[in-house]
Design a protein around this motif. Structure first.
Motif, PDB file in Angstrom:
ATOM      1  N   LEU A 354      29.447  47.970  51.596  1.00 33.63           N
ATOM      2  CA  LEU A 354      30.855  47.611  52.439  1.00 33.63           C
ATOM      3  C   LEU A 354      30.757  46.016  52.397  1.00 33.63           C
ATOM      4  O   LEU A 354      31.852  45.329  52.182  1.00 33.63           O
ATOM      5  N   VAL A 355      29.758  45.532  52.629  1.00 31.88           N
ATOM      6  CA  VAL A 355      29.695  44.071  52.574  1.00 31.88           C
ATOM      7  C   VAL A 355      30.152  43.508  51.112  1.00 31.88           C
ATOM      8  O   VAL A 355      30.787  42.519  50.946  1.00 31.88           O
ATOM      9  N   THR A 356      29.660  44.207  50.144  1.00 28.15           N
ATOM     10  CA  THR A 356      29.967  43.816  48.784  1.00 28.15           C
ATOM     11  C   THR A 356      31.356  44.011  48.562  1.00 28.15           C
ATOM     12  O   THR A 356      32.161  43.105  47.736  1.00 28.15           O
ATOM     13  N   VAL A 357      32.190  44.803  49.091  1.00 27.13           N
ATOM     14  CA  VAL A 357      33.517  45.212  49.026  1.00 27.13           C
ATOM     15  C   VAL A 357      34.216  44.146  49.418  1.00 27.13           C
ATOM     16  O   VAL A 357      35.142  43.597  49.114  1.00 27.13           O
ATOM     17  N   GLY A 358      33.752  43.763  50.714  1.00 33.08           N
ATOM     18  CA  GLY A 358      34.335  42.619  51.429  1.00 33.08           C
ATOM     19  C   GLY A 358      34.338  41.131  50.774  1.00 33.08           C
ATOM     20  O   GLY A 358      35.438  40.551  50.778  1.00 33.08           O
ATOM     21  N   GLN A 362      37.578  39.028  48.917  1.00 36.07           N
ATOM     22  CA  GLN A 362      37.858  37.458  48.729  1.00 36.07           C
ATOM     23  C   GLN A 362      38.381  37.088  47.479  1.00 36.07           C
ATOM     24  O   GLN A 362      39.216  36.094  47.539  1.00 36.07           O
ATOM     25  N   PHE A 363      37.510  37.537  46.493  1.00 41.24           N
ATOM     26  CA  PHE A 363      38.026  37.007  45.227  1.00 41.24           C
ATOM     27  C   PHE A 363      39.271  37.476  44.831  1.00 41.24           C
ATOM     28  O   PHE A 363      39.928  36.906  44.075  1.00 41.24           O
ATOM     29  N   ALA A 367      42.672  35.798  43.487  1.00 40.80           N
ATOM     30  CA  ALA A 367      43.035  35.831  42.291  1.00 40.80           C
ATOM     31  C   ALA A 367      44.671  36.356  42.166  1.00 40.80           C
ATOM     32  O   ALA A 367      45.588  35.831  41.601  1.00 40.80           O
ATOM     33  N   SER A 368      44.914  36.966  43.194  1.00 42.55           N
ATOM     34  CA  SER A 368      46.440  37.421  43.439  1.00 42.55           C
ATOM     35  C   SER A 368      47.060  36.379  43.898  1.00 42.55           C
ATOM     36  O   SER A 368      48.349  35.998  43.699  1.00 42.55           O
ATOM     37  N   ALA A 369      46.470  35.522  44.806  1.00 44.04           N
ATOM     38  CA  ALA A 369      47.299  34.241  45.362  1.00 44.04           C
ATOM     39  C   ALA A 369      47.440  33.199  44.169  1.00 44.04           C
ATOM     40  O   ALA A 369      48.573  32.774  44.118  1.00 44.04           O
ATOM     41  N   SER A 370      46.809  33.137  43.249  1.00 42.22           N
ATOM     42  CA  SER A 370      47.109  32.234  42.237  1.00 42.22           C
ATOM     43  C   SER A 370      47.961  33.021  41.036  1.00 42.22           C
ATOM     44  O   SER A 370      48.103  32.444  39.909  1.00 42.22           O
ATOM     45  N   ALA A 371      48.015  34.322  41.269  1.00 44.98           N
ATOM     46  CA  ALA A 371      48.801  35.170  40.292  1.00 44.98           C
ATOM     47  C   ALA A 371      48.491  34.969  38.881  1.00 44.98           C
ATOM     48  O   ALA A 371      49.153  35.141  37.858  1.00 44.98           O
ATOM     49  N   SER A 372      46.882  34.900  38.614  1.00 47.27           N
ATOM     50  CA  SER A 372      46.361  34.655  37.359  1.00 47.27           C
ATOM     51  C   SER A 372      46.253  36.045  36.806  1.00 47.27           C
ATOM     52  O   SER A 372      46.368  36.106  35.526  1.00 47.27           O
ATOM     53  N   VAL A 373      45.971  37.006  37.471  1.00 49.34           N
ATOM     54  CA  VAL A 373      45.500  38.387  36.853  1.00 49.34           C
ATOM     55  C   VAL A 373      46.398  39.458  37.293  1.00 49.34           C
ATOM     56  O   VAL A 373      46.293  39.552  38.668  1.00 49.34           O
ATOM     57  N   THR A 374      47.411  40.068  36.744  1.00 47.59           N
ATOM     58  CA  THR A 374      48.159  41.165  37.138  1.00 47.59           C
ATOM     59  C   THR A 374      48.069  42.357  36.347  1.00 47.59           C
ATOM     60  O   THR A 374      48.533  43.332  36.870  1.00 47.59           O
ATOM     61  N   SER A 375      47.679  42.366  35.420  1.00 47.31           N
ATOM     62  CA  SER A 375      47.773  43.271  34.327  1.00 47.31           C
ATOM     63  C   SER A 375      46.617  44.454  34.319  1.00 47.31           C
ATOM     64  O   SER A 375      46.547  45.284  33.594  1.00 47.31           O
ATOM     65  N   GLY A 376      45.596  44.287  35.165  1.00 48.57           N
ATOM     66  CA  GLY A 376      44.610  45.240  35.005  1.00 48.57           C
ATOM     67  C   GLY A 376      43.469  44.802  35.857  1.00 48.57           C
ATOM     68  O   GLY A 376      43.373  43.932  36.691  1.00 48.57           O
ATOM     69  N   PRO A 377      42.191  45.635  36.212  1.00 46.09           N
ATOM     70  CA  PRO A 377      41.551  45.437  37.294  1.00 46.09           C
ATOM     71  C   PRO A 377      40.499  44.081  36.798  1.00 46.09           C
ATOM     72  O   PRO A 377      40.416  44.063  35.576  1.00 46.09           O
ATOM     73  N   THR A 378      40.477  43.277  37.783  1.00 43.20           N
ATOM     74  CA  THR A 378      39.822  42.189  37.661  1.00 43.20           C
ATOM     75  C   THR A 378      38.252  42.497  37.635  1.00 43.20           C
ATOM     76  O   THR A 378      37.765  43.430  37.840  1.00 43.20           O
ATOM     77  N   THR A 379      37.378  41.310  37.537  1.00 43.49           N
ATOM     78  CA  THR A 379      35.996  41.537  37.575  1.00 43.49           C
ATOM     79  C   THR A 379      35.694  41.951  39.080  1.00 43.49           C
ATOM     80  O   THR A 379      34.966  42.882  39.558  1.00 43.49           O
ATOM     81  N   ALA A 380      36.095  41.261  40.056  1.00 40.04           N
ATOM     82  CA  ALA A 380      36.335  41.775  41.429  1.00 40.04           C
ATOM     83  C   ALA A 380      36.637  43.165  41.686  1.00 40.04           C
ATOM     84  O   ALA A 380      35.998  44.004  42.352  1.00 40.04           O
ATOM     85  N   GLY A 381      37.676  43.476  40.954  1.00 41.19           N
ATOM     86  CA  GLY A 381      38.245  44.949  40.930  1.00 41.19           C
ATOM     87  C   GLY A 381      37.149  46.009  40.429  1.00 41.19           C
ATOM     88  O   GLY A 381      37.073  46.952  41.184  1.00 41.19           O
ATOM     89  N   ILE A 442      43.852  46.362  58.555  1.00 38.51           N
ATOM     90  CA  ILE A 442      43.863  45.552  57.249  1.00 38.51           C
ATOM     91  C   ILE A 442      45.026  44.728  57.513  1.00 38.51           C
ATOM     92  O   ILE A 442      44.719  43.263  57.244  1.00 38.51           O
ATOM     93  N   GLY A 443      46.140  45.020  57.874  1.00 37.17           N
ATOM     94  CA  GLY A 443      47.354  44.249  58.155  1.00 37.17           C
ATOM     95  C   GLY A 443      46.963  42.975  59.239  1.00 37.17           C
ATOM     96  O   GLY A 443      47.276  41.822  58.978  1.00 37.17           O
ATOM     97  N   ALA A 444      46.211  43.318  60.215  1.00 36.34           N
ATOM     98  CA  ALA A 444      45.913  42.421  61.044  1.00 36.34           C
ATOM     99  C   ALA A 444      44.753  41.341  60.863  1.00 36.34           C
ATOM    100  O   ALA A 444      44.935  40.149  60.872  1.00 36.34           O
ATOM    101  N   ILE A 445      43.666  41.936  60.392  1.00 36.52           N
ATOM    102  CA  ILE A 445      42.630  40.859  59.933  1.00 36.52           C
ATOM    103  C   ILE A 445      42.399  40.845  58.591  1.00 36.52           C
ATOM    104  O   ILE A 445      41.478  40.045  58.035  1.00 36.52           O
ATOM    105  N   GLY A 446      42.933  41.502  57.654  1.00 34.04           N
ATOM    106  CA  GLY A 446      42.747  41.382  56.153  1.00 34.04           C
ATOM    107  C   GLY A 446      41.614  42.524  55.501  1.00 34.04           C
ATOM    108  O   GLY A 446      40.972  43.213  56.369  1.00 34.04           O
ATOM    109  N   ASN A 447      41.645  42.610  54.192  1.00 31.78           N
ATOM    110  CA  ASN A 447      40.825  43.368  53.701  1.00 31.78           C
ATOM    111  C   ASN A 447      39.331  43.026  53.884  1.00 31.78           C
ATOM    112  O   ASN A 447      38.496  44.261  54.391  1.00 31.78           O
ATOM    113  N   SER A 448      38.794  41.947  53.676  1.00 35.26           N
ATOM    114  CA  SER A 448      37.422  41.651  53.804  1.00 35.26           C
ATOM    115  C   SER A 448      36.641  41.782  54.961  1.00 35.26           C
ATOM    116  O   SER A 448      36.008  42.691  55.122  1.00 35.26           O
ATOM    117  N   LEU A 449      37.586  41.563  56.278  1.00 38.04           N
ATOM    118  CA  LEU A 449      36.999  41.627  57.640  1.00 38.04           C
ATOM    119  C   LEU A 449      36.818  43.159  58.021  1.00 38.04           C
ATOM    120  O   LEU A 449      36.087  43.543  58.639  1.00 38.04           O
TER     121      LEU A 449
END
Ligand code: BGC
Length: 488
Positions: A354-358, A362-363, A367-381, A442-449
């Protein structure tokens, strides 16, 4: 809190006093599975399978149901969650039913409700009837969730009890996996009636098998039917010394006294096993399993698995199939390594995953904030996927099966039915809360937390189990009861 801690230096169950140990059937060596015990196992497998299927199938059926009845968002929630409501109620009445009518007849009732509920849903002309069907199925799930493991725990030889109750967990995971598969196969068509109605077939089979299954000799002794108990015991386990075994049950029932009222279940004397049962039931849910089981598709979507097909595939195989396979580890080791080792090891793995998923999220956020990767699972994915697979493996050999095993073996016979019902109802209540509020949190504190919060609960569960939960491996139910006598 005045309860004594489990002595960390002597964590194995203390040897019961001689008068009990000497009169007990030698539990740890009796591993013979007779044909009638196989029938018991089939009852357990069907009960667990239906539990898992009915829990898992709604996510796939919902789309068709929503279209068929033009459901408002509120009704969508009702259709989804009233199974849990029914299960909560079913679990509470099940203890009473199991004590009054016997374990076997209670399983029969569950089989009838599974069948009826599935048919009502499949044929529902409108929302009201559909919701009634969901409620009926839910009650069946709750009744079976208490009666089947209780039945297994009372009929299995001590040396195999962990495996018998774990078989129930295995069946739940197979049910969830089958539901994922069915959802995947039928998702394109308007087949929600088939998805929901399919449970009628195993429901009917459960009813038929339970009809032929033996009664629990322990329950027969409880209601004073000693001759029937002797003949059932002779049928189930022809090799064992029936008289000796019945004497042991009789003595333990005598020591327990009369069947307890609800108030006595909460008596100070039984507070320790009750806290252990309820605590395990809560920790099993608040460490996150059903958030992942129910929302795996959405987690994978945020982790970069963009198409519905890719989400369904990873959910079915990485979560559903892995859950089934890893439960086999518990079945193989629960009676050899013991409950505590599996629980404590599994929780470490769950927390780290779970710590690892959190961290991975973060990454993903970056990644999505910079919109650099949208077409498939990222390394973080991919990291998220691997960590979730690890989480499922660790849950499946620890908090899944071991929690149900311990809940079904720690209570003295006269409160067992009611106490198991309370723990199961608390488990359903916690499952309802976690699945209901996961997305909100998730909506309130985000995925990682959110995932780190689940990890924190794993850590708390670890500490609590380390100090409070005794080892019960290889002990007869009568010996386990001595633990509370010794401690109080
Ligand atoms: C839990 C369920 C969960 C399942 C997953 C069971 O032990 O009680 O809530 O969905 O495990 O395998």
């Amino acid at each position: 809190m005045t309860l004594p801690l489990i002595d960390p230096a002597a964590r194995a169950l203390p040897k019961a006093p001689d008068r009990v140990t000497s009169s007990l059937e030698p539990p740890a060596t009796d591993q013979h599975v007779t044909p009638w015990l196989m029938v018991v196992l089939v009852v357990v497998l069907f009960s667990g399978g239906l539990f898992g299927y009915d829990q898992g199938v709604i996510s796939g059926a919902l789309h068709g149901v929503r279209q068929a009845f033009a459901l408002s968002p509120l009704l969508v929630e009702v259709v989804t969650s009233w199974v849990t409501l029914g299960a909560l109620f079913g679990a509470l009445v099940s203890g009473e039913l199991a004590d009054r009518m016997g374990r076997k007849r209670t399983v029969l009732i569950a089989g009838a409700m599974f069948t009826l509920g599935a048919l009502v849903q499949a044929l529902a002309p409108d929302t009201v009837v559909l919701v009634a069907g969901r409620l009926i199925i839910g009650v069946g799930v709750g009744v079976a969730a208490v009666a089947a493991p209780l039945y297994a725990a009372e009929l299995a030889p001590s040396a195999l009890r962990g495996r018998f109750v774990s078989a129930y967990q295995l069946a739940i995971t197979i049910g969830i996996f089958l539901a994922y598969l069915v959802d995947g196969w039928l998702s394109d068509t308007d087949s929600w009636r088939i998805m929901l109605g399919a449970a009628a077939v195993p429901g009917l089979l459960l009813f038929a098998v339970a009809l032929a299954a033996p009664q629990s000799p322990r329950w027969l002794m409880m209601v004073g039917r000693k001759t029937d108990a002797a003949s059932e015991l002779g049928r189930i386990r022809p090799g064992v010394n029936s008289q000796h075994h019945l004497d042991t049950i009789e003595r333990s029932l005598r020591e327990e006294g009369h069947k307890a009222s609800w108030r006595e279940v909460f008596d100070r004397q039984w507070r320790q096993p009750l806290l252990i049962g309820v605590g395990l039931a809560v920790f099993q849910q608040i460490t996150g399993i059903n958030a992942i089981i129910y929302y795996a598709d959405q987690i994978f979507a945020s982790a970069g698995f963009v198409t519905q097909a890719s989400q369904t595939t990873v959910t079915t195989w990485a979560i559903g199939a892995v859950n089934v396979l890893a439960t086999l580890i518990a079945i193989a080791y629960i009676d050899r390594l013991g409950r505590r080792k599996l629980l404590l090891t599994g929780l470490v793995g769950m927390a780290l995953s779970l710590v690892t998923v959190g961290i991975a999220f973060q990454f993903i956020k970056t990644a999505s904030a910079s919109a650099s990767v949208t077409s498939g699972p990222t390394t973080a994915g991919i990291v998220t996927l691997c960590a979730l697979v690890c989480f499922i493996i660790c849950f499946a050999f620890s908090m899944g099966p071991v929690v149900w095993t311990v809940i079904n073996e720690i209570f003295p016979g006269h409160i067992r039915g009611r106490a198991v019902a309370i723990a199961t109802a608390v488990n359903w209540g916690s499952a309802f809360l976690v699945s209901q509020f996961f997305l909100t949190v998730i909506g309130a504190i985000g995925n990682s937390l959110t995932f780190w919060l689940f990890a924190l609960f794993c850590a708390l569960a670890w500490v609590w189990i380390y100090f409070r939960v005794p080892e019960t491996k290889g002990q007869s139910l009568e010996q386990i009861q001595q633990l509370w006598v010794v401690k109080t």
